[in-house]
Design a protein around this motif. Structure first.
Motif, PDB file in Angstrom:
ATOM      1  N   GLY A 129      -1.511   4.035   7.796  1.00 11.24           N
ATOM      2  CA  GLY A 129      -1.529   3.120   6.654  1.00 11.24           C
ATOM      3  C   GLY A 129      -2.820   3.264   5.854  1.00 11.24           C
ATOM      4  N   ALA A 130      -3.937   3.302   6.580  1.00  9.04           N
ATOM      5  CA  ALA A 130      -5.238   3.416   5.904  1.00  9.04           C
ATOM      6  C   ALA A 130      -5.368   4.759   5.192  1.00  9.04           C
ATOM      7  CB  ALA A 130      -6.362   3.246   6.927  1.00  9.04           C
TER       8      ALA A 130
ATOM      9  N   ASN B 109      -2.976   6.670   4.061  1.00  5.34           N
ATOM     10  CA  ASN B 109      -2.113   6.670   2.869  1.00  5.34           C
ATOM     11  C   ASN B 109      -2.803   5.989   1.701  1.00  5.34           C
ATOM     12  OD1 ASN B 109       0.007   8.103   3.860  1.00  5.34           O
ATOM     13  ND2 ASN B 109       1.199   6.299   4.483  1.00  5.34           N
ATOM     14  N   LYS B 110      -3.433   4.841   2.003  1.00 11.24           N
ATOM     15  CA  LYS B 110      -4.122   4.106   0.932  1.00 11.24           C
ATOM     16  C   LYS B 110      -5.261   4.923   0.344  1.00 11.24           C
ATOM     17  CE  LYS B 110      -3.365  -0.699   1.972  1.00 11.24           C
ATOM     18  NZ  LYS B 110      -3.814  -1.380   3.188  1.00 11.24           N
ATOM     19  N   LEU B 111      -5.967   5.631   1.227  1.00 13.19           N
ATOM     20  CA  LEU B 111      -7.102   6.435   0.763  1.00 13.19           C
ATOM     21  C   LEU B 111      -6.664   7.804   0.242  1.00 13.19           C
ATOM     22  CD1 LEU B 111      -9.455   5.676   3.812  1.00 13.19           C
ATOM     23  CD2 LEU B 111      -9.781   4.852   1.474  1.00 13.19           C
TER      24      LEU B 111
END
Ligand code: ADP
Ligand code: MG
Length: 483
Positions: free
Chosen positions: A360-361, A363-365
């Motif tokens: 998740g992290a 993907n966000k970055l």
């Protein structure tokens, strides 16, 4: 599901078949000894064979044969012990031979099948029609000079595997999942680097539409689509356009289309040619290619674990869900990262932390896992701190956010910020007593049957410890006192 067009659009069904050109990882070309390094200066990797000087003879590169057989085995496909190279005749400025050496009647690899996973958690099998070997052409360059075109023959003669699917896909999502799986397989086999942005994997997207239950409709073929996203967009545009045409009473004609990545549309390039237009015939310079069953068996024994096998193992060993398993197992660096984290640790925690928190992290970055600010060792340490009750799962999320930001280790952050979990039963009991004394009304309500209020007391104790109380101990104490 993506918001691209899906299988059943009213009474219409979309039918998709893909031809994927995958460039074989080999130091030299299919029929010459020239180098194949991507990005070299123009025309520095061209032998007399690649430049098609008269009288030059092709000599087959045995390593390329091995790579094609490996790939065929990885696709669960039938390997043909005899196959034939043929000349496919056509004129292109960047094809000095005037023909491409390819395989038509008898390819090196026959029918096979691969499994694809869809975002809704289901999976499907897609048939492979064939895989054949062929030469790549050179490249025409039109943007270096206002009135001239240039030709770079570096790519001329590189070995391609053309992998042809059956017309088995029914939606943009399925087509994208198919290309992703194919790429994962060739990457695991190390037969093609799968880098679509460098052109080492490119895709022709065949699309037709039909009323459900009808015969196959006339297809249009979108050429050289070079990202997975674009594959979805090409399907989407073609399906909508063809349905629009038919509903307006027009006929779809067999055409070759170009994809425009700027606005995700397609436009006609030429009317589609048929196989007989190419005047295929066996290349008289090359004997039929004959390999032995022992040769194939030896290659088969040395195949690595493939994405599907890995996926099933991850589901069994670690209890991953199908889609998560396909995402992790389908990418070598991700799979390796995950297994380093999971080694000797709680499977469930490892799965959640990698598939949910870390992915998740990242993907966000917009980072790939090999650029992760948190290494597998660091994430492993964080999980260890949860497992040995040094910190709670709740606090671990804050620590993880800090790790992403600063690159510091979990234990450093816990130390610096004093985040150690409070497990001292005596200290917690004092706080529980305080909370009960401070909230006589809530206690009365709770005891009169409002069970949901239990969470309120847990929350109050957590607040007093800035979230550091061990939740299991708090629960136990509260049950003893008021439950
Ligand atoms: P060619 O090499 O001339 O393009 P092929 O017969 O090898 O033709 O087919 C190419 C691809 O087109 C295959 O992937 C096949 O599955 C797909 N295909 C064939 N017919 C249809 C159709 N009616 N609709 C969608 N795809 C199709
Ligand atoms: Mg084609």
């Amino acid at each position: 599901m993506s918001n691209l067009i899906q299988g059943k659009t009213g009474e219409w069904e979309i039918v998709i078949g893909l031809e994927v050109h995958a460039q074989v990882i080999a130091k030299s070309k299919l029929f010459s000894g020239s180098a194949t390094t991507f990005g070299s200066d123009a025309n520095t990797q061209v032998s007399l064979v690649d430049a098609a000087m008269p009288g030059m003879l092709p000599v087959i590169n045995e390593y390329c044969i091995e790579q094609a057989v490996r790939t065929g085995l990885g696709l669960g496909a039938k390997i043909n012990l005899t196959s034939v190279f043929e000349r496919k005749n056509y004129f292109y400025a960047d094809l000095p031979q005037g023909y491409q050496i390819s395989q038509q009647e008898i390819p090196i690899v026959g029918e096979g099948e691969i499994e694809i996973e869809l975002p809704d958690g289901t999976s499907r099998n897609i048939g492979i029609e064939r895989l054949h070997m062929e030469q790549d052409a050179g490249k025409s360059i039109h943007d270096k000079h206002p009135t001239r075109s240039y030709i770079d023959l570096n790519r001329s003669g590189n070995c391609l595997m053309e992998i042809v699917s059956k017309p088995d896909m029914r939606s943009a999502d399925e087509a994208m999942a198919y290309v992703a799986k194919l790429r994962a397989i060739v990457r695991a086999l190390e037969t093609c680097d799968g880098n679509m942005d460098e052109g080492s994997m490119r895709c022709d997207v065949n699309v037709s539409v039909r009323k459900i239950g009808d015969e196959l409709g006339t297809r249009r073929e979108v050429k050289n689509v070079n990202s997975i996203r674009s594959v979805g967009q090409a399907v989407d545009y073609e399906a909508r356009d063809q349905i629009r045409m038919i509903e307006a009473g027009e006929k779809v004609t067999q055409q070759t289309m170009l994809f425009n990545a700027d606005d995700s549309t397609t436009r006609p390039m030429r009317s589609k040619e048929d196989a007989h237009d190419y005047r295929y015939f066996p290349d008289p310079d090359l004997l039929p290619l004959v390999i032995s069953q022992q040769y194939v068996d030896a290659i088969n024994e040395n195949l690595p674990e493939l994405p599907d096998a890995k996926k099933h193992r991850f589901m069994q060993e670690y209890g991953m869900k199908l889609y998560d398993a396909s995402i992790i197992a389908g990418d070598k660096p991700r799979a390796e990262y995950f297994e380093r984290v999971a080694k000797g640790r709680d499977p469930k925690l490892s799965v959640t932390w990698v598939t949910t928190e870390l992915m998740g992290a990242l993907n966000k970055l917009a980072l790939s896992i090999d650029k992760s600010p948190v290494s597998s060792e660091q994430l492993g340490e964080l999980i260890d701190l949860i497992s040995d009750n040094t910190i709670s799962g709740r606090i671990a999320k804050d620590v993880f956010a800090e790790m992403l930001d600063t690159g510091k280790s979990a234990s450093n952050i816990v130390e610096e910020k004093g985040l150690k979990q409070v497990t001292d039963t005596g200290a917690l009991e004092t706080l529980v007593d305080e909370v009960i004394a401070e909230n006589p009304d809530v206690v009365a309500n709770y005891q009169s049957g409002k069970d949901k209020l239990f969470g309120f007391f847990v929350g109050q104790v957590m607040k007093k410890t800035q979230g550091k109380a061990n939740p299991a101990i708090v629960n136990e104490l509260l049950k003893k006192k008021i439950g």
